[in-house]
Design a protein around this motif. Structure first.
Motif, PDB file in Angstrom:
ATOM      1  N   GLN A  13       0.859  -1.441   0.195  1.00  0.00           N
ATOM      2  CA  GLN A  13      -0.054   0.088   0.294  1.00  0.00           C
ATOM      3  C   GLN A  13       0.803   1.525   0.337  1.00  0.00           C
ATOM      4  O   GLN A  13       1.937   1.105   0.305  1.00  0.00           O
ATOM      5  CB  GLN A  13      -0.925  -0.009   0.998  1.00  0.00           C
ATOM      6  CG  GLN A  13      -2.156  -1.246   1.479  1.00  0.00           C
ATOM      7  CD  GLN A  13      -3.085  -1.174   2.505  1.00  0.00           C
ATOM      8  OE1 GLN A  13      -3.476   0.192   2.623  1.00  0.00           O
ATOM      9  NE2 GLN A  13      -2.836  -2.497   3.450  1.00  0.00           N
ATOM     10  N   GLY A  22       1.476  15.731  11.278  1.00  0.00           N
ATOM     11  CA  GLY A  22       0.577  16.134  12.549  1.00  0.00           C
ATOM     12  C   GLY A  22      -0.578  15.526  12.367  1.00  0.00           C
ATOM     13  O   GLY A  22      -1.150  15.237  13.159  1.00  0.00           O
ATOM     14  N   LYS A  23      -0.864  14.404  11.117  1.00  0.00           N
ATOM     15  CA  LYS A  23      -1.983  13.866  11.051  1.00  0.00           C
ATOM     16  C   LYS A  23      -2.214  12.193  10.794  1.00  0.00           C
ATOM     17  O   LYS A  23      -0.703  12.119  10.336  1.00  0.00           O
ATOM     18  CB  LYS A  23      -2.317  14.393   9.738  1.00  0.00           C
ATOM     19  CG  LYS A  23      -3.416  16.158   9.551  1.00  0.00           C
ATOM     20  CD  LYS A  23      -4.569  15.828  10.127  1.00  0.00           C
ATOM     21  CE  LYS A  23      -4.792  17.301  10.892  1.00  0.00           C
ATOM     22  NZ  LYS A  23      -4.766  18.418   8.572  1.00  0.00           N
ATOM     23  N   GLY A  24      -2.977  11.634  10.411  1.00  0.00           N
ATOM     24  CA  GLY A  24      -3.050  10.488  10.498  1.00  0.00           C
ATOM     25  C   GLY A  24      -2.314   9.751   8.853  1.00  0.00           C
ATOM     26  O   GLY A  24      -2.210  11.029   7.820  1.00  0.00           O
ATOM     27  N   LEU A  25      -2.540   8.672   8.349  1.00  0.00           N
ATOM     28  CA  LEU A  25      -2.393   8.513   7.211  1.00  0.00           C
ATOM     29  C   LEU A  25      -3.680   7.672   6.547  1.00  0.00           C
ATOM     30  O   LEU A  25      -4.690   7.648   6.770  1.00  0.00           O
ATOM     31  CB  LEU A  25      -1.895   7.299   7.320  1.00  0.00           C
ATOM     32  CG  LEU A  25      -0.524   6.952   7.571  1.00  0.00           C
ATOM     33  CD1 LEU A  25      -0.155   7.411   9.419  1.00  0.00           C
ATOM     34  CD2 LEU A  25       0.279   5.504   7.390  1.00  0.00           C
ATOM     35  N   SER A  65      -4.508   5.915   2.805  1.00  0.00           N
ATOM     36  CA  SER A  65      -4.520   5.410   1.913  1.00  0.00           C
ATOM     37  C   SER A  65      -4.890   5.791   0.155  1.00  0.00           C
ATOM     38  O   SER A  65      -5.351   7.016   0.195  1.00  0.00           O
ATOM     39  CB  SER A  65      -5.563   3.818   1.945  1.00  0.00           C
ATOM     40  OG  SER A  65      -4.725   2.798   0.958  1.00  0.00           O
ATOM     41  N   LEU A  66      -3.380   5.591  -0.624  1.00  0.00           N
ATOM     42  CA  LEU A  66      -3.799   5.801  -1.819  1.00  0.00           C
ATOM     43  C   LEU A  66      -3.885   4.821  -2.511  1.00  0.00           C
ATOM     44  O   LEU A  66      -5.004   4.653  -3.314  1.00  0.00           O
ATOM     45  CB  LEU A  66      -2.326   7.477  -2.134  1.00  0.00           C
ATOM     46  CG  LEU A  66      -2.127   7.349  -1.259  1.00  0.00           C
ATOM     47  CD1 LEU A  66      -1.161   8.686  -2.068  1.00  0.00           C
ATOM     48  CD2 LEU A  66      -3.318   8.862  -1.694  1.00  0.00           C
ATOM     49  N   LEU A 105       3.956   7.305   2.309  1.00  0.00           N
ATOM     50  CA  LEU A 105       4.831   6.153   2.893  1.00  0.00           C
ATOM     51  C   LEU A 105       4.335   4.947   2.109  1.00  0.00           C
ATOM     52  O   LEU A 105       3.056   5.122   1.455  1.00  0.00           O
ATOM     53  CB  LEU A 105       4.559   5.969   4.474  1.00  0.00           C
ATOM     54  CG  LEU A 105       4.692   7.304   5.454  1.00  0.00           C
ATOM     55  CD1 LEU A 105       3.669   7.421   6.167  1.00  0.00           C
ATOM     56  CD2 LEU A 105       6.140   6.615   6.040  1.00  0.00           C
ATOM     57  N   LEU A 108       1.655  -4.507   9.075  1.00  0.00           N
ATOM     58  CA  LEU A 108       2.304  -3.768   8.405  1.00  0.00           C
ATOM     59  C   LEU A 108       3.487  -3.265   7.920  1.00  0.00           C
ATOM     60  O   LEU A 108       3.257  -2.790   9.447  1.00  0.00           O
ATOM     61  CB  LEU A 108       1.181  -2.680   7.559  1.00  0.00           C
ATOM     62  CG  LEU A 108       0.241  -2.748   6.605  1.00  0.00           C
ATOM     63  CD1 LEU A 108      -0.532  -1.820   6.125  1.00  0.00           C
ATOM     64  CD2 LEU A 108      -0.124  -3.955   5.150  1.00  0.00           C
ATOM     65  N   PHE A 150       0.533   5.337   0.542  1.00  0.00           N
ATOM     66  CA  PHE A 150       0.117   6.415   2.265  1.00  0.00           C
ATOM     67  C   PHE A 150       0.342   7.479   2.075  1.00  0.00           C
ATOM     68  O   PHE A 150       0.856   7.650   1.522  1.00  0.00           O
ATOM     69  CB  PHE A 150      -0.307   5.593   3.572  1.00  0.00           C
ATOM     70  CG  PHE A 150      -0.475   4.702   4.138  1.00  0.00           C
ATOM     71  CD1 PHE A 150       0.175   3.679   3.629  1.00  0.00           C
ATOM     72  CD2 PHE A 150      -2.170   4.640   4.376  1.00  0.00           C
ATOM     73  CE1 PHE A 150      -0.247   1.788   4.586  1.00  0.00           C
ATOM     74  CE2 PHE A 150      -2.539   3.486   4.743  1.00  0.00           C
ATOM     75  CZ  PHE A 150      -1.448   2.140   4.557  1.00  0.00           C
ATOM     76  N   GLN A 163       0.407  11.405   4.354  1.00  0.00           N
ATOM     77  CA  GLN A 163       0.488  11.599   5.580  1.00  0.00           C
ATOM     78  C   GLN A 163       0.542  13.096   6.002  1.00  0.00           C
ATOM     79  O   GLN A 163       2.036  13.552   5.287  1.00  0.00           O
ATOM     80  CB  GLN A 163       1.173  11.632   6.265  1.00  0.00           C
ATOM     81  CG  GLN A 163       0.654  11.136   7.602  1.00  0.00           C
ATOM     82  CD  GLN A 163       2.278  10.343   9.604  1.00  0.00           C
ATOM     83  OE1 GLN A 163       3.170  10.085   8.944  1.00  0.00           O
ATOM     84  NE2 GLN A 163       1.577   9.662   9.861  1.00  0.00           N
ATOM     85  N   PHE A 204       6.573  -0.658   7.277  1.00  0.00           N
ATOM     86  CA  PHE A 204       6.246   0.608   6.606  1.00  0.00           C
ATOM     87  C   PHE A 204       7.689   1.135   6.474  1.00  0.00           C
ATOM     88  O   PHE A 204       8.516   0.896   6.615  1.00  0.00           O
ATOM     89  CB  PHE A 204       6.045   1.770   7.868  1.00  0.00           C
ATOM     90  CG  PHE A 204       3.900   1.606   7.706  1.00  0.00           C
ATOM     91  CD1 PHE A 204       3.423   1.483   8.366  1.00  0.00           C
ATOM     92  CD2 PHE A 204       3.432   2.600   6.983  1.00  0.00           C
ATOM     93  CE1 PHE A 204       1.544   0.913   8.266  1.00  0.00           C
ATOM     94  CE2 PHE A 204       2.326   2.918   7.056  1.00  0.00           C
ATOM     95  CZ  PHE A 204       1.425   1.892   7.335  1.00  0.00           C
ATOM     96  N   GLY A 205       7.645   1.696   5.609  1.00  0.00           N
ATOM     97  CA  GLY A 205       9.333   2.608   4.857  1.00  0.00           C
ATOM     98  C   GLY A 205       9.257   3.860   6.084  1.00  0.00           C
ATOM     99  O   GLY A 205       8.111   3.730   6.790  1.00  0.00           O
ATOM    100  N   LYS A 206      10.041   4.527   5.893  1.00  0.00           N
ATOM    101  CA  LYS A 206      10.216   5.827   7.084  1.00  0.00           C
ATOM    102  C   LYS A 206       9.879   7.033   5.977  1.00  0.00           C
ATOM    103  O   LYS A 206       9.305   8.445   6.221  1.00  0.00           O
ATOM    104  CB  LYS A 206      11.855   5.922   6.860  1.00  0.00           C
ATOM    105  CG  LYS A 206      12.133   5.507   8.287  1.00  0.00           C
ATOM    106  CD  LYS A 206      14.164   5.578   8.236  1.00  0.00           C
ATOM    107  CE  LYS A 206      14.467   4.853   9.084  1.00  0.00           C
ATOM    108  NZ  LYS A 206      15.485   5.628   9.756  1.00  0.00           N
TER     109      LYS A 206
END
Lengths: 113, 112
Positions: free
Chosen positions: A34, A41-44, A46-47, A89, A101, A36, A38, A103-105
């Motif tokens: 997936q 200061g917010k959530g993620l 999904s794209l 991300l 999941l 994403f 971001q 994640f990368g940085k």
């Protein structure tokens, strides 16, 4: 242990440019991948979600590809806009049947007007 | 579909105190996940539920952390005896099995 790497860490482009974000992972035994977005200061959000049996997914100006055998994915953004500025991300999931999941940085994208 | 809700948005606490966060998932989603994110890093998996059953826990989830999802609806994440290293954004997400994850806005925890 699955590791996800995103290159570059940061990218600054002028408005209107097409760009590519890269994601690589060490273990090709994944169920899906997936991308994403971001905002600070917010959530993620999904794209795109690519199942392991798929090669690519498209949504509007976004296109994501997946090459499981080489452990790579790319996110292509066409005709970038200042509103695309965010951290992108990549996350791989389903290794060994796990829902976890990894994640990368992220890549921090700035699109300049 | 009202999205994933997390409460509170921000929490400041003193070291040694207990804190509890709440997550309300999208109603039809049977999977619920907790992740933790620190500045400049991607989210790290903590745990996930299918309905009310906790199916997987990360090694990151020490015995000071506990998560519940009674009745398979909302979930709580409790941290006991908080430490400064617990300061992070705690993210909740929900999904259908092996489908897209929908994240909440997160709870930012600061331990002083």
């Amino acid at each position: 242990k699955q590791e996800v790497t995103q290159i570059p860490a940061a990218l600054s482009v002028p408005e209107g440019e097409n760009l590519v974000l890269n994601c690589s992972f060490t273990d090709s035994a994944i169920y899906n991948l997936q991308w994403f977005r971001q905002d600070p200061g917010k959530g993620l959000t999904s794209l795109l979600l690519i199942q392991s049996s798929q090669r690519e997914q498209t949504s509007g100006r976004l296109n994501a590809s997946l090459d499981k055998s080489s452990g790579r994915s790319t996110l292509y953004i066409a005709a970038s806009q200042p509103g695309d500025s965010a951290t992108y991300l990549c996350a791989v999931g389903g290794q060994g049947g796990s829902e976890k999941l990894v994640f990368g940085k992220g890549t921090k994208l700035t699109v300049n007007p | 579909d009202t999205g994933v809700s997390q409460d509170p948005r921000h929490k400041i606490t003193k070291r040694g105190q207990n804190v509890t966060f709440r997550c309300d998932p999208i109603s039809e989603h049977n999977r619920l996940y907790w992740y933790r994110q620190t500045l400049g890093q991607g989210p790290e998996f903590l745990t996930y539920f299918q309905n009310e059953a906790q199916l997987e826990k990360s090694r990151l989830l020490s015995d000071r952390f506990s998560a519940e999802r009674p009745k398979g609806s909302f979930s709580t994440l409790e941290i006991q005896r908080t430490e400064q290293g617990d300061s992070a954004m705690y993210l909740c997400a929900s999904s259908l099995e092996f489908e897209k994850l929908f994240f909440g806005s997160g709870t930012q925890l600061s331990v002083l």
